[in-house]
Design a protein around this motif. Structure first.
Motif: not given
Ligand code: SF4
Ligand code: SF4
Length: 371
Positions: A294, A343, A360
């Motif tokens: 992403s 992921c 996040l």
């Molecule tokens: S888990 Fe990490 S690498 Fe995977 S989409 Fe989210 S921020 Fe990106």
């Protein structure tokens, strides 16, 4: 300078080691800094391919032509790049040539992240075999490893008795995470070099917040952090990245007094180190090594999340994000944390084993609340 035996290798190394990952643009000045550190008693010099845009080994090579005292050199082979014994052999030959030395004193299997990587290193025809062959031929003195594994996994590796030393991330903030590994090394008389004693720059950046680690007014917060590592039983060398003469002086000064932390100070540090502080992002940026599907700049969002852990205030998170926007690190069209598809790629790479996906999500919620 204080010198300590590096495990059972028979080598006496300085308690402060020179980390060659923070040189500036001027190679001649950098080589002068290396020589100055050696003149001040530092005899353990750590470098690696790719440090400082791949200039670090060459800078040491320049310095080594004219060193004032005896010294030991440590360099590395990156598991993800050199996967076979032959490839490791090629790496060793290149490092020897760049540094102009006849042998590498401490050769690291670099950056073991988990037990699966450890097994890959040890497989027949793999990197460890290449390093041991070079040792037999006198190109390497000691085969050691560097790691971001948990303390328990480090114990397992050490108890296999295949390495003579370990380089691990350890500092006043995260030390409980790897303490078990240091203890195992102490029990087996294996050398321990600590990297990242300043928490990836976190401690100097938030020096007021961390000023409680100082034992008295005379030491700086940075010196207190170095002294914390150097005073731990089992730790042989504290690596510190040095880019200037002044930094060499500050580091040498840090260990010029007896390396003792009072029980009262130790208790205060333990009581202030909540579980939250133990899980700060150190901005090492390993999580960005493989591309996020992403395109999220997750390390910036993790650093912003640090502010919540340090200050307990969502506004501080937003201010940190504003700071990144102002200095161009985050752009208006960059992916938002809410675009994470979970992921798990970045979490697998995280040196601090942080729950990046969950954080996040929390950062996105903070942003949404502001809107
Ligand atoms: S888990 Fe990490 S690498 Fe995977 S989409 Fe989210 S921020 Fe990106
Ligand atoms: S999230 Fe983990 S890997 Fe990424 S910068 Fe922070 S500590 Fe390093």
């Amino acid at each position: 300078m204080i010198y300590r035996p590096y495990g059972s290798t028979g080598k006496q190394v300085s308690v402060i080691g020179f980390g060659g990952m923070r040189f500036g643009k001027d190679d001649d000045y950098a080589a002068e800094v290396v020589r100055y550190a050696n003149a001040r008693g530092i005899n353990y010099f750590d470098t690696a391919p790719f440090y400082c845009d791949d200039r670090s080994e060459g800078i040491f090579g320049k310095a080594f032509k004219n060193m004032p005292g005896d010294f030991f050199v440590s360099t590395k082979s990156l598991i993800r790049k050199e996967k076979t014994a032959m490839e490791v052999r090629g790496r060793i030959e290149l490092s020897l040539e760049r540094m102009g030395v006849e042998k590498i004193n401490f050769f690291h299997m670099w950056c073991i992240m988990d037990m699966e990587q450890y097994r890959q290193i040890m497989a027949p025809g793999g990197p460890y075999e290449g390093a041991m062959k070079a040792k037999e031929e006198g190109l390497v003195d000691h085969v050691v490893f560097s790691t971001h594994c948990t303390g328990e996994d480090i114990r397992t590796i050490i108890e296999d008795d295949v390495f003579e030393g370990v380089l691990l991330g350890y500092n006043v903030i995260n030390h409980p995470f790897r303490q078990e590994g240091v203890q195992a090394a102490l029990e087996r008389n294996v050398g321990v070099v600590t990297m990242n004693p300043l928490g990836g720059g976190l401690i100097p950046r938030y020096r007021d917040h961390f000023s409680f680690i100082r034992q008295d007014e005379e030491e700086t917060t940075v010196q207190a952090a170095l002294r914390f590592n150097a005073s731990q039983p089992g730790i042989t060398v504290v690596l510190s990245g040095m880019g200037s003469i002044e930094e060499v002086d500050e580091n040498v000064e840090a260990v010029s007094r007896p390396l003792v932390i009072s029980d009262a100070k130790r208790q205060e540090i333990e009581s202030r180190l909540t579980e939250k502080l133990d899980t700060l992002c150190t901005n090492c940026q390993y999580c960005r090594e493989k591309k996020c599907p992403s395109n999220i700049k997750m390390n910036h969002f993790m650093e912003a999340y640090n502010m919540l852990l340090l200050m307990g205030d969502e506004q501080e998170v937003l201010q940190q994000l504003d700071y990144y926007r102002q200095n161009g690190d985050l752009k208006a069209d960059d992916a938002m944390p809410g675009e994470c598809i979970a992921c798990g790629v970045c979490e697998a790479l995280c040196t601090q084993k942080l729950p990046i996906i969950q954080r996040l999500d929390e950062v996105q919620k903070i942003i949404n609340r502001q809107a």
